[in-house]
Design a protein around this motif. Structure first.
Motif, PDB file in Angstrom:
ATOM      1  N   GLY A  13      -7.392  11.145 -33.957  1.00  0.00           N
ATOM      2  CA  GLY A  13      -7.339  12.511 -34.485  1.00  0.00           C
ATOM      3  C   GLY A  13      -6.608  13.465 -33.554  1.00  0.00           C
ATOM      4  N   ILE A  17      -2.991  15.448 -34.155  1.00  0.00           N
ATOM      5  CA  ILE A  17      -2.912  16.911 -34.089  1.00  0.00           C
ATOM      6  C   ILE A  17      -1.851  17.347 -33.077  1.00  0.00           C
ATOM      7  CG2 ILE A  17      -4.189  18.990 -33.412  1.00  0.00           C
ATOM      8  CD1 ILE A  17      -6.709  17.484 -34.551  1.00  0.00           C
ATOM      9  N   THR A  44      -5.372  22.023 -43.558  1.00  0.00           N
ATOM     10  CA  THR A  44      -5.416  20.611 -43.190  1.00  0.00           C
ATOM     11  C   THR A  44      -5.527  20.445 -41.683  1.00  0.00           C
ATOM     12  OG1 THR A  44      -4.020  20.120 -45.088  1.00  0.00           O
ATOM     13  CG2 THR A  44      -4.212  18.412 -43.428  1.00  0.00           C
ATOM     14  N   ASN A  48      -8.609  18.794 -39.675  1.00  0.00           N
ATOM     15  CA  ASN A  48      -8.405  17.675 -38.756  1.00  0.00           C
ATOM     16  C   ASN A  48      -8.955  17.976 -37.369  1.00  0.00           C
ATOM     17  OD1 ASN A  48      -7.198  16.224 -40.773  1.00  0.00           O
ATOM     18  ND2 ASN A  48      -5.116  16.661 -40.093  1.00  0.00           N
ATOM     19  N   SER A  79     -12.711  16.924 -45.421  1.00  0.00           N
ATOM     20  CA  SER A  79     -11.650  15.922 -45.290  1.00  0.00           C
ATOM     21  C   SER A  79     -11.307  15.331 -46.655  1.00  0.00           C
ATOM     22  CB  SER A  79     -12.089  14.806 -44.347  1.00  0.00           C
ATOM     23  OG  SER A  79     -12.331  15.324 -43.079  1.00  0.00           O
TER      24      SER A  79
END
Length: 86
Positions: A13, A17, A44, A48, A79
């Motif tokens: 994750g 990002i 989004t 995240n 999500s």
């Protein structure tokens, strides 16, 4: 096994990002400040970040707020909303 899943998910994750942010900065013709504002304005991206935070705190077993079942359920439902909105 749960901690292995948590750390792999958290690393994946955070990698996604950071990669998205770097790509936005590299291929943008506007200022870094505006790119940063646009980056954090996407739902989004915010979702995240929340998912990455939940997995990170789950691995380190800190921040009891993020370890509550209601918070985790809300995180997963956000999500799913992102997935189905695409």
């Amino acid at each position: 096994m749960k901690s292995l899943f948590s750390i792999i998910s958290a690393l994946l994750g955070w990698f996604a990002i950071v990669t998205q942010y770097v790509l936005m900065i590299q291929f943008s013709e506007i200022s870094t400040t505006e790119v940063t504002l646009r980056f954090f304005s996407y739902f989004t991206i915010l979702s995240n970040i929340l998912v990455a935070l939940v997995f990170t705190f789950s691995f380190f077993n800190t921040a009891p707020f993020f370890l509550r079942p209601k918070v985790q359920a809300a995180d997963y439902s956000k999500s799913l909303m992102n997935y189905y909105m695409l």
